[in-house]
Write a protein that holds these residues in place. Structure first.
Motif, PDB file in Angstrom:
ATOM      1  N   GLY A  12       0.856  -1.055  -0.015  1.00 25.89           N
ATOM      2  CA  GLY A  12       0.043  -0.121   0.082  1.00 25.89           C
ATOM      3  C   GLY A  12       0.941   1.328   0.058  1.00 25.89           C
ATOM      4  O   GLY A  12       1.964   1.293   0.370  1.00 25.89           O
ATOM      5  N   PHE A  13       0.084   2.374  -0.665  1.00 21.93           N
ATOM      6  CA  PHE A  13       0.965   3.625  -0.519  1.00 21.93           C
ATOM      7  C   PHE A  13       1.705   4.197   0.953  1.00 21.93           C
ATOM      8  O   PHE A  13       2.892   4.486   0.778  1.00 21.93           O
ATOM      9  CB  PHE A  13      -0.014   4.775  -1.076  1.00 21.93           C
ATOM     10  N   VAL A  14       0.738   4.049   1.801  1.00 22.83           N
ATOM     11  CA  VAL A  14       1.122   4.625   3.267  1.00 22.83           C
ATOM     12  C   VAL A  14       2.275   3.584   3.835  1.00 22.83           C
ATOM     13  O   VAL A  14       3.353   3.632   4.368  1.00 22.83           O
ATOM     14  CB  VAL A  14      -0.013   4.866   4.258  1.00 22.83           C
ATOM     15  N   ILE A 185      -4.443  11.713   2.126  1.00 28.67           N
ATOM     16  CA  ILE A 185      -2.936  11.367   2.186  1.00 28.67           C
ATOM     17  C   ILE A 185      -2.391  11.789   0.713  1.00 28.67           C
ATOM     18  O   ILE A 185      -2.827  11.024  -0.089  1.00 28.67           O
ATOM     19  CB  ILE A 185      -2.678   9.922   2.576  1.00 28.67           C
ATOM     20  N   LEU A 186      -1.667  12.658   0.518  1.00 23.23           N
ATOM     21  CA  LEU A 186      -1.065  13.180  -0.844  1.00 23.23           C
ATOM     22  C   LEU A 186       0.525  12.701  -0.600  1.00 23.23           C
ATOM     23  O   LEU A 186       1.110  12.325   0.383  1.00 23.23           O
ATOM     24  CB  LEU A 186      -1.329  14.326  -1.141  1.00 23.23           C
ATOM     25  N   GLY A 187       1.067  12.810  -1.862  1.00 24.24           N
ATOM     26  CA  GLY A 187       2.672  12.885  -1.708  1.00 24.24           C
ATOM     27  C   GLY A 187       3.088  11.969  -2.774  1.00 24.24           C
ATOM     28  O   GLY A 187       2.587  11.302  -3.418  1.00 24.24           O
ATOM     29  N   PRO A 188       4.444  11.799  -3.172  1.00 24.55           N
ATOM     30  CA  PRO A 188       5.034  11.104  -4.201  1.00 24.55           C
ATOM     31  C   PRO A 188       5.056   9.701  -3.961  1.00 24.55           C
ATOM     32  O   PRO A 188       5.005   9.206  -2.938  1.00 24.55           O
ATOM     33  CB  PRO A 188       6.776  11.499  -4.019  1.00 24.55           C
ATOM     34  N   LEU A 189       4.737   9.039  -5.015  1.00 22.08           N
ATOM     35  CA  LEU A 189       4.593   7.723  -5.351  1.00 22.08           C
ATOM     36  C   LEU A 189       5.874   6.994  -5.168  1.00 22.08           C
ATOM     37  O   LEU A 189       7.097   7.761  -5.514  1.00 22.08           O
ATOM     38  CB  LEU A 189       4.029   7.316  -6.611  1.00 22.08           C
ATOM     39  N   LEU A 190       5.998   5.508  -4.678  1.00 22.86           N
ATOM     40  CA  LEU A 190       7.207   4.865  -4.598  1.00 22.86           C
ATOM     41  C   LEU A 190       7.125   3.873  -5.847  1.00 22.86           C
ATOM     42  O   LEU A 190       8.158   3.322  -6.077  1.00 22.86           O
ATOM     43  CB  LEU A 190       7.045   4.183  -3.386  1.00 22.86           C
ATOM     44  N   GLU A 191       6.140   3.757  -6.592  1.00 23.74           N
ATOM     45  CA  GLU A 191       5.881   2.992  -7.701  1.00 23.74           C
ATOM     46  C   GLU A 191       4.846   3.516  -8.710  1.00 23.74           C
ATOM     47  O   GLU A 191       4.137   4.378  -8.160  1.00 23.74           O
ATOM     48  CB  GLU A 191       5.635   1.541  -7.241  1.00 23.74           C
ATOM     49  N   ALA A 192       4.782   2.894  -9.945  1.00 22.13           N
ATOM     50  CA  ALA A 192       3.714   3.584 -10.919  1.00 22.13           C
ATOM     51  C   ALA A 192       2.480   3.078 -10.713  1.00 22.13           C
ATOM     52  O   ALA A 192       2.029   2.419 -11.416  1.00 22.13           O
ATOM     53  CB  ALA A 192       4.342   2.909 -12.266  1.00 22.13           C
ATOM     54  N   THR A 194      -0.974   4.431  -8.370  1.00 22.37           N
ATOM     55  CA  THR A 194      -1.571   5.416  -7.453  1.00 22.37           C
ATOM     56  C   THR A 194      -2.803   4.855  -6.478  1.00 22.37           C
ATOM     57  O   THR A 194      -3.206   3.576  -6.645  1.00 22.37           O
ATOM     58  CB  THR A 194      -2.479   6.332  -8.555  1.00 22.37           C
ATOM     59  N   SER A 195      -3.155   5.505  -5.611  1.00 23.95           N
ATOM     60  CA  SER A 195      -3.917   5.296  -4.407  1.00 23.95           C
ATOM     61  C   SER A 195      -5.185   6.237  -4.896  1.00 23.95           C
ATOM     62  O   SER A 195      -5.070   7.138  -5.563  1.00 23.95           O
ATOM     63  CB  SER A 195      -3.457   5.450  -3.203  1.00 23.95           C
ATOM     64  N   THR A 196      -6.361   5.621  -4.285  1.00 21.56           N
ATOM     65  CA  THR A 196      -7.539   6.632  -4.594  1.00 21.56           C
ATOM     66  C   THR A 196      -7.401   8.185  -4.083  1.00 21.56           C
ATOM     67  O   THR A 196      -7.884   9.167  -4.790  1.00 21.56           O
ATOM     68  CB  THR A 196      -8.708   6.095  -3.650  1.00 21.56           C
ATOM     69  N   SER A 197      -6.563   8.479  -2.994  1.00 19.87           N
ATOM     70  CA  SER A 197      -6.400   9.785  -2.789  1.00 19.87           C
ATOM     71  C   SER A 197      -5.671  10.771  -3.694  1.00 19.87           C
ATOM     72  O   SER A 197      -5.663  11.875  -3.797  1.00 19.87           O
ATOM     73  CB  SER A 197      -5.574   9.953  -1.543  1.00 19.87           C
TER      74      SER A 197
END
Length: 353
Positions: A12-14, A185-192, A194-197
């Motif tokens: 997950g993103f977080v 929750i926003l901010g840079p991705l670690l992979e290509a 995305t999340s819903t936010s």
């Protein structure tokens, strides 16, 4: 002895940013995934551990099954329970969200208590704090969303957190509970991926929408939220507390204005008009993603993160930086591209850490 921390929902993103934060600070990290054979889904985390020289292992465990959790929590000092269902579209039956959120949370807490884990840090949401109130006011950790007046997602977060506190108060185990209530929750991705936010930023850059919905959020940068998770497990006095992690309210229209100003030179023609509510409701008939915003049209969240600042020593970066970094990573990973492909920019070389 080096402290071992379990992070749930590794891909997950977080969770990814929490893993990065923990590895940066020398913790041994164990992380749960649904399928150990799906190497590609966690390749970015494996690469992260290799680059940092960190100690990272993966174990199989799912929130909807008891299998694997005893092994996952074994010999762990702390659990960061980050994994939680988040809908891309509204569910047909709210129980599809509520039951996995509640039962998954209790499954992790039971396993942690049985193993003698010192502390569980649960990722909840301002959705469990700021919704359903008749009077508009700045909400704090003393507030709870009103369950019978809120949509399915907000209800799932509220009921899952309440279940966690009830478990913590009723059990004789010594496992401590700390809850974080982040905003959007926003901010840079670690992979290509995305999340819903990320959808408001992505849709504005891609011009998937003709304008902004009259909806506001209280955002938080995922990197700052990862720091909050670490502090919540490290600060002794945090035990038994909730902490809101969010900044001042931000309307989608304000987000659009910032993106339009900062990314126009790269060929992005971000729509800056604010759509009337009647039009949004009409579009929502055909677009399930837009449908998520209908219950919160015309409102924004108002919360205070003073307690986290005061008790955890937590700080937030300017939200303008977060939005720019979010957009930069969407562009860097090719998730959105400028309509005018001849436009070049130094931002195109930006990659997330």
């Amino acid at each position: 002895m080096t402290t071992r921390v379990l992070v749930t929902g590794a891909t997950g993103f977080v969770a990814g940013h929490c893993i990065a934060e923990l590895l940066d600070h020398g913790y041994v990290v164990r992380a749960t995934v649904r399928d150990l054979a799906a190497h590609a889904k966690r390749a970015h985390l494996t690469d992260l551990a290799r680059r940092t020289g960190g100690d990272l292992e993966f174990v199989a465990a799912s929130l909807d099954d008891d299998a694997g959790w005893a092994e996952a929590v074994a010999d762990c000092d702390t659990v960061l329970h980050v994994a939680s269902p988040f809908p891309a579209t509204p569910p047909d039956d709210e129980r599809e969200l509520i039951e996995p959120a509640v039962e998954g949370t209790l499954r992790v807490l039971r396993a942690a208590a049985a193993a003698g884990v010192r502390r569980v840090v649960l990722t909840s949401s301002v959705a469990a704090v700021a919704y359903g109130h008749e009077v508009d006011a700045v909400r704090t950790e003393d507030d709870w969303s009103v369950v019978d007046r809120i949509p399915a997602y907000q209800k799932s977060k509220t009921l899952a957190e309440r279940a966690a506190w009830e478990f913590a108060e009723s059990t004789s185990a010594t496992t401590e509970l700390v809850v974080l209530n982040p905003g959007m929750i926003l901010g840079p991705l670690l992979e290509a991926r995305t999340s819903t936010s990320h959808e408001p930023v992505r849709r504005l850059l891609a011009r998937d929408v003709p304008g902004s919905v009259k909806t506001g959020w209280t955002p938080v940068d995922v990197r700052d939220l990862a720091v909050a998770h670490r502090l919540a497990m490290e600060v002794p006095e945090a035990a038994g507390n909730r902490y809101i992690c969010a900044t001042d309210p931000l309307w989608m229209g304000d987000m659009a204005d910032l993106l339009a100003r900062d990314f126009a030179a790269e060929g992005f023609r971000v729509p800056t008009r604010v759509l009337p509510n009647w039009l949004v409701r009409l579009v929502a008939i055909f677009d399930k993603g837009v449908r998520l915003t209908v219950p919160v049209l015309g409102r924004t969240e108002h919360v205070s993160a003073d307690k986290a600042h005061r008790e955890l020593g937590w700080t937030m970066r300017p939200i303008e930086d977060t939005i720019r970094d979010t957009a930069d990573s969407l562009i860097a990973f090719g998730i959105v591209t400028a309509p005018d492909r001849s436009v070049t920019s130094s931002r195109a070389a930006v990659r997330t850490r």
